[in-house]
Scaffold this motif. Sequence first.
Motif, PDB file in Angstrom:
ATOM      1  N   ARG A 295      17.127  39.093   8.952  1.00 24.24           N
ATOM      2  CA  ARG A 295      17.765  38.833  10.234  1.00 24.24           C
ATOM      3  C   ARG A 295      16.735  38.402  11.268  1.00 24.24           C
ATOM      4  NH1 ARG A 295      20.843  43.970  11.996  1.00 24.24           N
ATOM      5  NH2 ARG A 295      18.871  44.897  11.306  1.00 24.24           N
ATOM      6  N   GLY A 296      17.104  37.372  12.030  1.00 24.78           N
ATOM      7  CA  GLY A 296      16.214  36.871  13.066  1.00 24.78           C
ATOM      8  C   GLY A 296      15.235  35.831  12.559  1.00 24.78           C
ATOM      9  N   VAL A 297      15.210  35.565  11.251  1.00 27.10           N
ATOM     10  CA  VAL A 297      14.316  34.566  10.671  1.00 27.10           C
ATOM     11  C   VAL A 297      15.170  33.484  10.027  1.00 27.10           C
ATOM     12  CG1 VAL A 297      12.486  34.117   9.013  1.00 27.10           C
ATOM     13  CG2 VAL A 297      12.553  36.298  10.236  1.00 27.10           C
ATOM     14  N   THR A 298      15.098  32.269  10.546  1.00 30.54           N
ATOM     15  CA  THR A 298      15.921  31.174  10.034  1.00 30.54           C
ATOM     16  C   THR A 298      15.065  29.930   9.847  1.00 30.54           C
ATOM     17  OG1 THR A 298      17.856  32.021  11.214  1.00 30.54           O
ATOM     18  CG2 THR A 298      17.957  29.748  10.441  1.00 30.54           C
ATOM     19  N   TYR A 299      15.123  29.365   8.654  1.00 31.20           N
ATOM     20  CA  TYR A 299      14.476  28.084   8.369  1.00 31.20           C
ATOM     21  C   TYR A 299      15.588  27.046   8.356  1.00 31.20           C
ATOM     22  CZ  TYR A 299      10.585  31.048   7.022  1.00 31.20           C
ATOM     23  OH  TYR A 299       9.580  31.984   7.022  1.00 31.20           O
ATOM     24  N   THR A 300      15.867  26.466   9.515  1.00 33.09           N
ATOM     25  CA  THR A 300      17.066  25.652   9.700  1.00 33.09           C
ATOM     26  C   THR A 300      17.130  24.471   8.743  1.00 33.09           C
ATOM     27  OG1 THR A 300      17.091  26.287  12.039  1.00 33.09           O
ATOM     28  CG2 THR A 300      18.432  24.394  11.390  1.00 33.09           C
ATOM     29  N   ASP A 301      16.065  23.676   8.660  1.00 32.78           N
ATOM     30  CA  ASP A 301      16.082  22.491   7.798  1.00 32.78           C
ATOM     31  C   ASP A 301      16.262  22.888   6.335  1.00 32.78           C
ATOM     32  OD1 ASP A 301      15.751  20.934  10.014  1.00 32.78           O
ATOM     33  OD2 ASP A 301      13.589  20.637   9.736  1.00 32.78           O
ATOM     34  N   HIS A 302      15.502  23.873   5.894  1.00 34.16           N
ATOM     35  CA  HIS A 302      15.584  24.313   4.500  1.00 34.16           C
ATOM     36  C   HIS A 302      16.994  24.825   4.187  1.00 34.16           C
ATOM     37  CE1 HIS A 302      14.041  25.713   0.677  1.00 34.16           C
ATOM     38  NE2 HIS A 302      14.464  26.937   0.916  1.00 34.16           N
ATOM     39  N   ARG A 303      17.558  25.590   5.092  1.00 41.57           N
ATOM     40  CA  ARG A 303      18.904  26.128   4.882  1.00 41.57           C
ATOM     41  C   ARG A 303      19.946  25.020   4.840  1.00 41.57           C
ATOM     42  NH1 ARG A 303      21.469  29.036   9.871  1.00 41.57           N
ATOM     43  NH2 ARG A 303      21.415  26.839  10.465  1.00 41.57           N
ATOM     44  N   ASN A 304      19.890  24.082   5.805  1.00 40.12           N
ATOM     45  CA  ASN A 304      20.897  23.024   5.874  1.00 40.12           C
ATOM     46  C   ASN A 304      20.828  22.091   4.668  1.00 40.12           C
ATOM     47  OD1 ASN A 304      21.760  24.086   8.286  1.00 40.12           O
ATOM     48  ND2 ASN A 304      20.668  22.611   9.563  1.00 40.12           N
ATOM     49  N   ILE A 305      19.607  21.750   4.257  1.00 39.06           N
ATOM     50  CA  ILE A 305      19.482  20.896   3.072  1.00 39.06           C
ATOM     51  C   ILE A 305      19.994  21.635   1.844  1.00 39.06           C
ATOM     52  CG2 ILE A 305      17.846  19.715   1.542  1.00 39.06           C
ATOM     53  CD1 ILE A 305      16.116  19.156   3.980  1.00 39.06           C
TER      54      ILE A 305
ATOM     55  N   LEU B 277      17.430  15.077  -2.305  1.00 42.14           N
ATOM     56  CA  LEU B 277      17.453  16.204  -1.370  1.00 42.14           C
ATOM     57  C   LEU B 277      16.908  17.471  -2.023  1.00 42.14           C
ATOM     58  CD1 LEU B 277      20.913  15.783   0.415  1.00 42.14           C
ATOM     59  CD2 LEU B 277      18.643  15.270   1.325  1.00 42.14           C
ATOM     60  N   GLY B 278      17.203  17.667  -3.305  1.00 40.68           N
ATOM     61  CA  GLY B 278      16.704  18.842  -4.007  1.00 40.68           C
ATOM     62  C   GLY B 278      15.197  18.887  -4.061  1.00 40.68           C
ATOM     63  N   VAL B 279      14.577  17.757  -4.404  1.00 40.29           N
ATOM     64  CA  VAL B 279      13.115  17.696  -4.484  1.00 40.29           C
ATOM     65  C   VAL B 279      12.493  17.896  -3.101  1.00 40.29           C
ATOM     66  CG1 VAL B 279      11.148  16.207  -5.009  1.00 40.29           C
ATOM     67  CG2 VAL B 279      13.095  16.286  -6.572  1.00 40.29           C
ATOM     68  N   VAL B 280      13.082  17.259  -2.088  1.00 37.29           N
ATOM     69  CA  VAL B 280      12.580  17.436  -0.719  1.00 37.29           C
ATOM     70  C   VAL B 280      12.623  18.907  -0.319  1.00 37.29           C
ATOM     71  CG1 VAL B 280      13.094  16.985   1.715  1.00 37.29           C
ATOM     72  CG2 VAL B 280      13.123  15.110   0.062  1.00 37.29           C
ATOM     73  N   ASN B 281      13.723  19.585  -0.655  1.00 37.81           N
ATOM     74  CA  ASN B 281      13.869  20.984  -0.258  1.00 37.81           C
ATOM     75  C   ASN B 281      12.928  21.898  -1.031  1.00 37.81           C
ATOM     76  OD1 ASN B 281      15.261  22.255   1.797  1.00 37.81           O
ATOM     77  ND2 ASN B 281      16.738  23.195   0.415  1.00 37.81           N
ATOM     78  N   ILE B 282      12.578  21.510  -2.242  1.00 35.28           N
ATOM     79  CA  ILE B 282      11.594  22.296  -3.003  1.00 35.28           C
ATOM     80  C   ILE B 282      10.259  22.299  -2.270  1.00 35.28           C
ATOM     81  CG2 ILE B 282      10.211  22.314  -5.117  1.00 35.28           C
ATOM     82  CD1 ILE B 282      12.794  21.329  -6.557  1.00 35.28           C
TER      83      ILE B 282
END
Length: 396
Positions: free
Chosen positions: A276-286, A329-334
């Motif tokens: 809670r309180g820790v969010t990786y927005t780009d990683h989560r959205n991808i 997108l998968g490779v980018v998110n890795i």
Amino acid sequence: MAVAVAVLAACILTLLTPPPAHAAGGGGRCAGESFSANRAYAACNDLPRLGASVHWTYDRATGDLSVAFVAAPAAPGGWVAWALNPSGDGMAGAQALVAGPFSGTWAVRTYNVSGYALGEPGPIAFPASDLAAELGADGRVRVFGRLGLGAAGYGGGVVLNQVWQVGAAVSSGGVPAPHAMGADNLAAKAKLDLLRATTAAAGADSATRKRNIHGVLNAVSWGVLLPMGAIFARYLKTFQAADPAWFYLHVTCQLIGYAVGVSGWATGIQLGKESRGVTYTDHRNIGIAVFALGTLQVLALFLRPKKEHKYRVYWNMYHHSVGYTVIVLGVVNIFKGMNILGVEQRWRTAYIAAVCVLLIAAATLEAVTWGVVLRRRKAESKTFNSASNGHLPHSV
């Protein structure tokens, strides 16, 4: 393909291998530390994150803990903090000593951290005295203090939850700015055994392992199995002898990859709930986009028209475009996940090599299959011309 999988397997094994133990009990770099005012401590540890160290003398009879914490702020003019947490191993509940250039001079303030924000300075659960802070010529800050833990330590024992942190700035009003959310910052916590003088990374068998499992599952699924399935479908079907084997290989890779990917996605959701309180927005959205598109690909299998159907061409266009989007997108998110985990550069390079092997394999097969197609078309053209000439009327 085997080379790519082998390289990735090396990355996986490295991610699952726990970090080496850090020096304890005065046997590491911390043993060479010296302090002003003839301060000396019975034990010390080099902490596993942020280049920090902790030094202490513990009087078991009285429960007094004399402590010195050493760390460099994230930037000049920043702050450093060290805390004990009697209720957990994270930030919430920490009883913190925060040192910063408050009012122009280095000083220590105490904070009872009740949530995921520092809050206002005030009394902490352990009586604190002899608080002081110094900025050394080496850019590191030395924080000193004495805490009254009670004759039995806190919680009935002497193995303490400690957390520490560094920040980049202190506002003109004396408020420490939020710290960074890098892998080292989030993992800056450990258990400290006052009697054995050892530090063990907190959560090494839980949170860190969960993150590594999350990364491994997603690397295997979106990063290897799905690209391999796409390669089987695009190139093997060119060879008549591989029909229908290419289709079954393609479907097998994609379904297994999707199943493993769903497991990785689920572990990511669980990690989010536990952080809670820790969010990786780009990683989560991808990640959400990859999961959604991957699910559409699986569902599309049940709506696949027959080859001769007039809508088959449109289905193929959809299937190919969505499939390649998922892979990219998968490779980018890795790689984004690697940044979050703080993976060493050599393993990042190894994964890049694995991706390059897949790309080289695809490029080679592209050339080979185009050669096969062109030769086949040429042969068919000759056959057609020969047949046509055989039916021409004879000249008189």
